[in-house]
Design a protein around this motif. Structure first.
Motif, PDB file in Angstrom:
ATOM      1  N   ASP A  88       0.817  -1.212   0.000  1.00 31.87           N
ATOM      2  CA  ASP A  88       0.000   0.000   0.000  1.00 31.87           C
ATOM      3  C   ASP A  88       0.858   1.273   0.000  1.00 31.87           C
ATOM      4  O   ASP A  88       0.488   2.281  -0.585  1.00 31.87           O
ATOM      5  CB  ASP A  88      -0.868  -0.018   1.268  1.00 31.87           C
ATOM      6  CG  ASP A  88      -2.220   0.632   1.012  1.00 31.87           C
ATOM      7  OD1 ASP A  88      -2.550   0.850  -0.155  1.00 31.87           O
ATOM      8  OD2 ASP A  88      -2.929   0.905   1.989  1.00 31.87           O
ATOM      9  N   PRO A  94      -4.364   7.565  -6.795  1.00 35.94           N
ATOM     10  CA  PRO A  94      -5.659   7.057  -6.326  1.00 35.94           C
ATOM     11  C   PRO A  94      -6.351   6.114  -7.302  1.00 35.94           C
ATOM     12  O   PRO A  94      -7.439   5.659  -7.025  1.00 35.94           O
ATOM     13  CB  PRO A  94      -6.507   8.324  -6.137  1.00 35.94           C
ATOM     14  CG  PRO A  94      -5.613   9.471  -6.365  1.00 35.94           C
ATOM     15  CD  PRO A  94      -4.421   9.003  -7.128  1.00 35.94           C
ATOM     16  N   PRO A 133      -6.886   2.029  -4.822  1.00 38.32           N
ATOM     17  CA  PRO A 133      -6.123   1.011  -4.078  1.00 38.32           C
ATOM     18  C   PRO A 133      -6.751   0.611  -2.748  1.00 38.32           C
ATOM     19  O   PRO A 133      -6.631  -0.528  -2.328  1.00 38.32           O
ATOM     20  CB  PRO A 133      -4.764   1.669  -3.848  1.00 38.32           C
ATOM     21  CG  PRO A 133      -4.678   2.744  -4.855  1.00 38.32           C
ATOM     22  CD  PRO A 133      -6.062   3.179  -5.174  1.00 38.32           C
ATOM     23  N   HIS A 134      -7.446   1.564  -2.064  1.00 37.37           N
ATOM     24  CA  HIS A 134      -7.952   1.178  -0.745  1.00 37.37           C
ATOM     25  C   HIS A 134      -9.218   0.325  -0.824  1.00 37.37           C
ATOM     26  O   HIS A 134      -9.731  -0.105   0.190  1.00 37.37           O
ATOM     27  CB  HIS A 134      -8.105   2.390   0.184  1.00 37.37           C
ATOM     28  CG  HIS A 134      -9.268   3.252  -0.113  1.00 37.37           C
ATOM     29  ND1 HIS A 134      -9.168   4.320  -0.953  1.00 37.37           N
ATOM     30  CD2 HIS A 134     -10.547   3.216   0.325  1.00 37.37           C
ATOM     31  CE1 HIS A 134     -10.358   4.904  -1.022  1.00 37.37           C
ATOM     32  NE2 HIS A 134     -11.196   4.263  -0.264  1.00 37.37           N
ATOM     33  N   HIS A 135      -9.701   0.077  -2.042  1.00 39.67           N
ATOM     34  CA  HIS A 135     -10.811  -0.863  -2.198  1.00 39.67           C
ATOM     35  C   HIS A 135     -10.321  -2.262  -2.552  1.00 39.67           C
ATOM     36  O   HIS A 135     -11.133  -3.144  -2.806  1.00 39.67           O
ATOM     37  CB  HIS A 135     -11.760  -0.384  -3.297  1.00 39.67           C
ATOM     38  CG  HIS A 135     -12.542   0.841  -2.917  1.00 39.67           C
ATOM     39  ND1 HIS A 135     -12.930   1.783  -3.820  1.00 39.67           N
ATOM     40  CD2 HIS A 135     -12.964   1.278  -1.714  1.00 39.67           C
ATOM     41  CE1 HIS A 135     -13.575   2.741  -3.187  1.00 39.67           C
ATOM     42  NE2 HIS A 135     -13.610   2.457  -1.912  1.00 39.67           N
TER      43      HIS A 135
ATOM     44  N   ALA B 135     -10.631  10.943  -6.333  1.00 41.51           N
ATOM     45  CA  ALA B 135      -9.459  11.815  -6.160  1.00 41.51           C
ATOM     46  C   ALA B 135      -8.771  12.124  -7.498  1.00 41.51           C
ATOM     47  O   ALA B 135      -8.256  13.214  -7.703  1.00 41.51           O
ATOM     48  CB  ALA B 135      -8.482  11.171  -5.186  1.00 41.51           C
ATOM     49  N   THR B 136      -8.793  11.140  -8.416  1.00 39.25           N
ATOM     50  CA  THR B 136      -8.144  11.376  -9.719  1.00 39.25           C
ATOM     51  C   THR B 136      -8.926  12.415 -10.516  1.00 39.25           C
ATOM     52  O   THR B 136      -8.338  13.342 -11.084  1.00 39.25           O
ATOM     53  CB  THR B 136      -8.064  10.056 -10.514  1.00 39.25           C
ATOM     54  OG1 THR B 136      -7.409   9.099  -9.696  1.00 39.25           O
ATOM     55  CG2 THR B 136      -7.296  10.233 -11.802  1.00 39.25           C
ATOM     56  N   LEU B 156      -4.336  15.674  -4.658  1.00 39.67           N
ATOM     57  CA  LEU B 156      -4.277  14.294  -5.158  1.00 39.67           C
ATOM     58  C   LEU B 156      -3.761  13.350  -4.072  1.00 39.67           C
ATOM     59  O   LEU B 156      -4.335  12.284  -3.827  1.00 39.67           O
ATOM     60  CB  LEU B 156      -3.352  14.222  -6.376  1.00 39.67           C
ATOM     61  CG  LEU B 156      -3.190  12.842  -6.981  1.00 39.67           C
ATOM     62  CD1 LEU B 156      -4.371  12.524  -7.886  1.00 39.67           C
ATOM     63  CD2 LEU B 156      -1.902  12.719  -7.774  1.00 39.67           C
ATOM     64  N   ARG B 160      -5.493  10.359  -1.975  1.00 37.10           N
ATOM     65  CA  ARG B 160      -4.966   8.988  -1.969  1.00 37.10           C
ATOM     66  C   ARG B 160      -4.863   8.448  -0.542  1.00 37.10           C
ATOM     67  O   ARG B 160      -5.168   7.300  -0.279  1.00 37.10           O
ATOM     68  CB  ARG B 160      -3.580   8.982  -2.671  1.00 37.10           C
ATOM     69  CG  ARG B 160      -2.725   7.747  -2.420  1.00 37.10           C
ATOM     70  CD  ARG B 160      -3.273   6.512  -3.108  1.00 37.10           C
ATOM     71  NE  ARG B 160      -2.515   5.310  -2.766  1.00 37.10           N
ATOM     72  CZ  ARG B 160      -2.880   4.433  -1.840  1.00 37.10           C
ATOM     73  NH1 ARG B 160      -3.987   4.597  -1.167  1.00 37.10           N
ATOM     74  NH2 ARG B 160      -2.148   3.368  -1.604  1.00 37.10           N
ATOM     75  N   TRP B 161      -4.407   9.294   0.386  1.00 38.02           N
ATOM     76  CA  TRP B 161      -4.041   8.754   1.701  1.00 38.02           C
ATOM     77  C   TRP B 161      -5.095   8.910   2.784  1.00 38.02           C
ATOM     78  O   TRP B 161      -5.005   8.264   3.816  1.00 38.02           O
ATOM     79  CB  TRP B 161      -2.710   9.367   2.180  1.00 38.02           C
ATOM     80  CG  TRP B 161      -1.609   8.982   1.255  1.00 38.02           C
ATOM     81  CD1 TRP B 161      -0.962   9.807   0.381  1.00 38.02           C
ATOM     82  CD2 TRP B 161      -1.057   7.676   1.027  1.00 38.02           C
ATOM     83  NE1 TRP B 161      -0.047   9.095  -0.359  1.00 38.02           N
ATOM     84  CE2 TRP B 161      -0.082   7.793   0.022  1.00 38.02           C
ATOM     85  CE3 TRP B 161      -1.304   6.422   1.586  1.00 38.02           C
ATOM     86  CZ2 TRP B 161       0.648   6.701  -0.441  1.00 38.02           C
ATOM     87  CZ3 TRP B 161      -0.574   5.341   1.121  1.00 38.02           C
ATOM     88  CH2 TRP B 161       0.387   5.488   0.124  1.00 38.02           C
ATOM     89  N   ALA B 163      -8.162   7.955   3.031  1.00 38.87           N
ATOM     90  CA  ALA B 163      -8.910   6.726   3.345  1.00 38.87           C
ATOM     91  C   ALA B 163      -8.020   5.746   4.117  1.00 38.87           C
ATOM     92  O   ALA B 163      -8.490   5.054   5.028  1.00 38.87           O
ATOM     93  CB  ALA B 163      -9.403   6.077   2.060  1.00 38.87           C
ATOM     94  N   VAL B 164      -6.731   5.696   3.753  1.00 38.10           N
ATOM     95  CA  VAL B 164      -5.779   4.806   4.443  1.00 38.10           C
ATOM     96  C   VAL B 164      -5.668   5.224   5.912  1.00 38.10           C
ATOM     97  O   VAL B 164      -5.719   4.394   6.824  1.00 38.10           O
ATOM     98  CB  VAL B 164      -4.388   4.888   3.762  1.00 38.10           C
ATOM     99  CG1 VAL B 164      -3.367   4.076   4.537  1.00 38.10           C
ATOM    100  CG2 VAL B 164      -4.477   4.401   2.323  1.00 38.10           C
ATOM    101  N   ARG B 206       4.483   5.422   8.723  1.00 37.40           N
ATOM    102  CA  ARG B 206       3.938   5.195   7.381  1.00 37.40           C
ATOM    103  C   ARG B 206       4.394   6.290   6.429  1.00 37.40           C
ATOM    104  O   ARG B 206       4.776   6.023   5.293  1.00 37.40           O
ATOM    105  CB  ARG B 206       2.414   5.135   7.414  1.00 37.40           C
ATOM    106  CG  ARG B 206       1.830   4.826   6.047  1.00 37.40           C
ATOM    107  CD  ARG B 206       0.337   4.802   6.075  1.00 37.40           C
ATOM    108  NE  ARG B 206      -0.206   3.554   6.532  1.00 37.40           N
ATOM    109  CZ  ARG B 206      -0.444   2.507   5.732  1.00 37.40           C
ATOM    110  NH1 ARG B 206      -0.160   2.575   4.459  1.00 37.40           N
ATOM    111  NH2 ARG B 206      -0.967   1.417   6.216  1.00 37.40           N
TER     112      ARG B 206
END
Lengths: 245, 255
Positions: A88, A94, A133-135, B135-136, B156, B160-161, B163-164, B206
């Motif tokens: 990850d 995204p 990626p998070h899905h 996000a894209t 962007l 991307r991050w 949600a993580v 991270r």
């Protein structure tokens, strides 16, 4: 000529009482698959990170004929595909397809797209290209990260715990997949079954030193025997295979 | 994340709005938001206008009624406390007295109601925009606007991050709660106090790993290479409608 040559590699973390890597020597031939096996904190990940200049080092590292230095770091990294332990962390975009395309940013967009789709299909994840990626599941993320590393066709692939967190089916799939990839590999792993299936040579690393090596035959019997010797060594109940003085 | 009950998620809807060009989507929602802030929502015409606008935006985004109601509920919790300020908002005709605090006036009620309605609309339209853009799309849409490159890259990467990090936060709080720290009021406080203590080092680690990966992969702030198709007739019509809505809001305000 070897695709990877390492001579007298020394890495020392600030404040540590002993070097994380001490006098490591190794070489990997083109298309050869080599594994690093050793206990936790033996220096496997540090070695992989040192090879791409992520940690300060002494000694000499040459990848595909380019000696690693501050000035040549970008050149060296462009010759390496890297799969980090947590896939990850290396998926930077995204959307899956954009992440794979990133490695081909110097190519014409049309060609890059064709190539990226081909690699995703080869890794069995072409249906994920528009996904975030998070899905994705852990196995899918590993494949996407691997696609990003493989798509530029590097001569050397560095893999940190490639089978970590995967179920037996995912591990077997990944092993078959890596067996077909046409490039040299150096992987750090604790999964002896996995490394004996994929690699032809296993380097034993302990306390920052390469202390032995095991050559793995291609037959199942040879692989089982090699796995047993490695396991005995890991458990401390057997001799060091191919001891290096 | 999908189906986990989060009330606002990136690119989760696939209504009419999601099929528009991303830049057009942003301009339409921005125009709707401006219109909603221009009118006086406490007047009949303004109130109807804002309500209609909110419903149109939600329907155009393909948002479910349940999620629409969830957003209104969150908005009510966040903005309704504005009514607590009414005794201090003087002016206008006195309406009723709250013992100790003083008189509530018509002007005080008007101001509080305006805050609540405008906050609700801003929350709803923000959610509609987030739900119709991943996000894209957001980064590609912003790329076309006169916005500094670094801001677009940051948007962007946040996309991307985030949600993580949310998943990580949920994991940490669940682990702390499962180990018994969440029971009772003091347990709740223990969770609240400990989440940042665990979260910060973990997120820092991270961030370091992501930075290493960026370095190895040679990331220097590039945006996705995918280019957007030229906006079509539907996009142009949508912008025209959004501008008409804005003009309508100005007319209502001036009446």
């Amino acid at each position: 000529m070897s695709v990877l040559e390492v001579e007298n590699l020394l890495v020392r973390y600030p404040g540590a009482d002993r070097p994380a890597l001490d006098g490591v020597q190794l070489d990997v031939a083109p298309n050869e698959r080599v594994a690093l096996v050793g206990p936790n904190a033996s220096g496997k990940t540090t070695l992989l990170h040192a090879l791409v200049g992520l940690v300060p080092l002494e000694g000499r590292v040459t990848i595909d004929g380019v000696a690693l230095s501050k000035a040549s770091r970008a050149q060296v990294r462009s010759r390496v595909g890297f799969l980090f332990a947590v896939a990850d962390d290396q998926i930077l975009f995204p959307r899956v397809i954009d992440d794979v395309l990133f490695a081909l940013r110097r190519l014409d967009h049309g060609d890059a797209e064709r190539k990226a789709r081909h690699v995703l299909a080869r890794l069995g994840v072409s249906d994920l290209e528009e996904r975030s990626p998070h899905h994705l599941s852990l196995g899918q993320r590993k494949r996407v990260a691997l696609a990003g590393a493989l798509v530029a066709e590097p001569p050397l692939l560095l893999l940190d715990e490639p089978s970590g967190g995967l179920d037996p089916r995912g591990t077997a799939d990944l092993a078959s997949l890596l067996a077909e990839v046409p490039c040299a590999m150096l992987m750090a792993s604790h999964n002896l079954d996995f490394v004996c299936r994929v690699c032809s040579r296993v380097l034993l690393i302990d306390q920052g030193r390469v202390v032995g090596q095991e050559v793995v035959g291609r037959s199942e019997v040879d692989q089982e025997a090699a796995k047993d010797r490695l396991l005995q060594w890991m458990l401390g109940s057997g001799p060091t295979p191919g001891r290096i003085a | 994340m999908r189906g986990h009950g989060a009330w606002m998620q990136w690119g989760m809807t696939d209504g009419f709005l999601s099929r528009l060009d991303p830049t057009v989507r942003m301009l339409c929602i921005l125009s709707f938001l401006s219109a909603a802030l221009i009118v006086r929502p406490i007047h009949l015409a303004g109130g109807c206008f804002v309500a209609g606008l909110s419903i149109v935006a939600a329907v155009a985004s393909g948002m479910s009624l349940r999620r629409f109601m969830q957003i209104l509920a969150v908005g009510a919790v966040v903005f309704a406390p504005a009514f607590l300020l009414t005794p201090w908002l003087t002016g206008g005709a006195p309406l009723f007295e709250i013992p100790v605090l003083g008189w509530v006036t018509s002007r005080g009620l008007d101001i509080a109601a305006t805050i609540v309605v405008r906050g609700q609309v801003a929350l709803l339209l923000g959610s509609v925009l987030a739900a119709s853009l991943d996000a894209t799309d957001l980064a590609l849409g912003l790329k076309r606007l006169p916005i500094p490159h670094i801001v677009v890259v940051m948007v962007l990467q946040v996309g991307r991050w985030v949600a993580v990090l949310l998943a990580e936060t949920r994991g940490i709080s669940q682990a702390i709660a499962l180990r018994g720290a969440g029971r009772g009021l003091s347990g709740g406080w223990l969770v609240l106090a400990n989440v940042p203590l665990v979260w910060v080092p973990r997120v820092t680690a991270r961030a370091r790993r992501v930075a290493s990966a960026m370095e190895v992969r040679g990331y220097g702030g590039e945006l996705p290479r995918a280019s957007l198709a030229r906006p079509g007739l539907v996009d142009a019509s949508s912008v025209a409608v959004a501008l008409l809505v804005l003009a309508g809001a100005i007319v209502i305000r001036m009446r």
